[in-house]
Scaffold this active site. Sequence first.
Site, PDB file in Angstrom:
ATOM      1  N   HIS A 124       0.823  -1.161   0.247  1.00  0.00           N
ATOM      2  CA  HIS A 124       0.176   0.189   0.041  1.00  0.00           C
ATOM      3  C   HIS A 124       0.929   1.064   0.137  1.00  0.00           C
ATOM      4  CE1 HIS A 124      -2.652   2.892   1.819  1.00  0.00           C
ATOM      5  NE2 HIS A 124      -3.864   2.022   1.548  1.00  0.00           N
ATOM      6  N   ASP A 201       3.000  -4.689   8.386  1.00  0.00           N
ATOM      7  CA  ASP A 201       1.755  -3.752   7.941  1.00  0.00           C
ATOM      8  C   ASP A 201       0.649  -4.986   8.284  1.00  0.00           C
ATOM      9  OD1 ASP A 201      -0.545  -2.750   6.752  1.00  0.00           O
ATOM     10  OD2 ASP A 201       0.533  -1.782   5.106  1.00  0.00           O
ATOM     11  N   GLN A 204      -4.638  -5.192   6.983  1.00  0.00           N
ATOM     12  CA  GLN A 204      -5.660  -6.125   6.538  1.00  0.00           C
ATOM     13  C   GLN A 204      -5.656  -7.567   7.342  1.00  0.00           C
ATOM     14  OE1 GLN A 204      -8.203  -5.365   4.330  1.00  0.00           O
ATOM     15  NE2 GLN A 204      -7.111  -3.356   3.910  1.00  0.00           N
ATOM     16  N   LYS A 227     -10.789  -0.596  10.226  1.00  0.00           N
ATOM     17  CA  LYS A 227     -10.797  -1.915   9.309  1.00  0.00           C
ATOM     18  C   LYS A 227     -11.068  -3.193  10.284  1.00  0.00           C
ATOM     19  CE  LYS A 227      -7.431  -0.125   6.258  1.00  0.00           C
ATOM     20  NZ  LYS A 227      -8.152   0.059   5.005  1.00  0.00           N
ATOM     21  N   CYS A 365      -4.588   2.473  -3.569  1.00  0.00           N
ATOM     22  CA  CYS A 365      -3.729   3.082  -3.027  1.00  0.00           C
ATOM     23  C   CYS A 365      -2.342   2.112  -3.292  1.00  0.00           C
ATOM     24  CB  CYS A 365      -3.644   3.380  -1.665  1.00  0.00           C
ATOM     25  SG  CYS A 365      -4.879   4.854  -1.207  1.00  0.00           S
TER      26      CYS A 365
HETATM   27  N1  PLP Z   1      -1.843  -0.745   4.644  1.00  0.00           N
HETATM   28  C1  PLP Z   1      -2.699  -1.429   3.898  1.00  0.00           C
HETATM   29  C2  PLP Z   1      -2.349  -3.084   3.602  1.00  0.00           C
HETATM   30  C3  PLP Z   1      -3.933  -0.984   3.869  1.00  0.00           C
HETATM   31  O1  PLP Z   1      -4.848  -1.769   3.403  1.00  0.00           O
HETATM   32  C4  PLP Z   1      -4.353   0.425   4.272  1.00  0.00           C
HETATM   33  C5  PLP Z   1      -5.562   0.847   4.001  1.00  0.00           C
HETATM   34  O2  PLP Z   1      -6.199   0.798   2.986  1.00  0.00           O
HETATM   35  C6  PLP Z   1      -3.271   0.966   4.949  1.00  0.00           C
HETATM   36  C7  PLP Z   1      -2.052   0.487   5.083  1.00  0.00           C
HETATM   37  C8  PLP Z   1      -3.461   2.505   5.346  1.00  0.00           C
HETATM   38  O3  PLP Z   1      -4.290   2.342   6.288  1.00  0.00           O
HETATM   39  P1  PLP Z   1      -5.009   3.817   6.932  1.00  0.00           P
HETATM   40  O4  PLP Z   1      -5.310   4.534   5.822  1.00  0.00           O
HETATM   41  O5  PLP Z   1      -5.961   3.275   7.851  1.00  0.00           O
HETATM   42  O6  PLP Z   1      -3.882   4.571   7.812  1.00  0.00           O
END
Ligand code: PLP
Length: 407
Positions: A124, A201, A204, A227, A365
Amino acid sequence: MSNWDVEKIRRDFPVLSQKVNGNPLVYLDNAASSQVPNIVIERGSEYLKNEHSNIHRGVHYLSQKATTAYEGAREKVKRFINARDVKECIFVRGCTEGINLVAYGYGRKFVGEGDEIIISAMEHHANIVPWQMLAEEKGCVLRVIPMNQRGELIIDEYEAMLNERTKFVSIVHISNALGTLNPVKQMIESAHKFGVPVLVDAAQSVPHSIIDVQDLDCDFLTFSGHKMFAPTGSGVLYGKQELLETMNPFMGGGDMIRTVTFEKTTYAGLPNKFEAGTPAIASNIGLGAAIDYLNSIDRQSAIAYEHELVEYATEKLSAIEGVKLIGTAREKASVVSFTIENVHPHDIGTILDQQGIAVRAGHHCAQPVMQFFQVPATARASFAFYNTREEVDVLADAVQKVIEVFA
Ligand code: PLP
């Protein structure tokens, strides 16, 4: 299908019972934000009605109540991810802030010119851009683990990439664009052979798997509340205490200090050192309630049920002529990304919305993932344990109609 009582679970999520554009809402955008159960809504409302106050600084009754609730939520986080100590659980606004905090607090202190940082081809943007910013500033090199056409990381290449110049590995657990579940435990073990710390990270994976940071032996792990059935603005960065203690603070301000004079400031201990200013008190108390909710259901069954839904959706969508699945890893969770020949994913999203079906259309993203698969965007259905097999049928019928409209 497993004997998961999905109708009972659905009653816990009031938003799901509404109609959208005259049709029952089919909410399949859980990878972006999941819905919130009654217990979280009620806890938030209780806080705002009876406990709202600033934390840590007040001696009065409400401040003490709010502080107890906030720190209670931290204790729940600690148990939920099996951290050794609450000091290792930093409240952040979400995964993005968690990664930036580490890139800033650890990266800027310990990574220098010519050093290497490893990420993967399916990150992401939140796990690309902070490291790129660091690389630009420090002259270090960003190395990217490649993936295959199924959307699986090529682990041999990762192993070959690790060397004495590697200073950090930051890797996604479950890809939001592809659904791939990466073998992070094995990847952490390999990095540790070179003494390299690893950030996971888990944006998910926290909602769709059981996370045990001690078992993974990750050095950092971060996730977002929104999430995992909690309000936006809540989130956690887990870090091993010995690493967090060596790091620079991310932001300066109230609550993160021990003493301040115009000549010098000394910092508070963990976790406050990383929580400058007034945090998202209500949201993080809500995160604690979301953890209570997850603890109250049979998570193993929920995960198995979600898995069956993803398999069913994969089977139904791949049987439709003109549909192409993007991301067909053998180990997957929650996400089914797809394109339709000659139809832009935004059109898919708009037409599905007219029928009350919420999917995400875009690059999620993860523009490098789109570039790899040579698509401008995908439509993405992402599932939670409150979705049903019937909803998958509704989705598949609607996708079939999209194809007919554009035929
Ligand atoms: N990493 C992953 C795999 C994500 O799916 C997301 C959000 O979609 C993020 C990071 C970023 O999360 P946030 O926008 O809640 O900070």
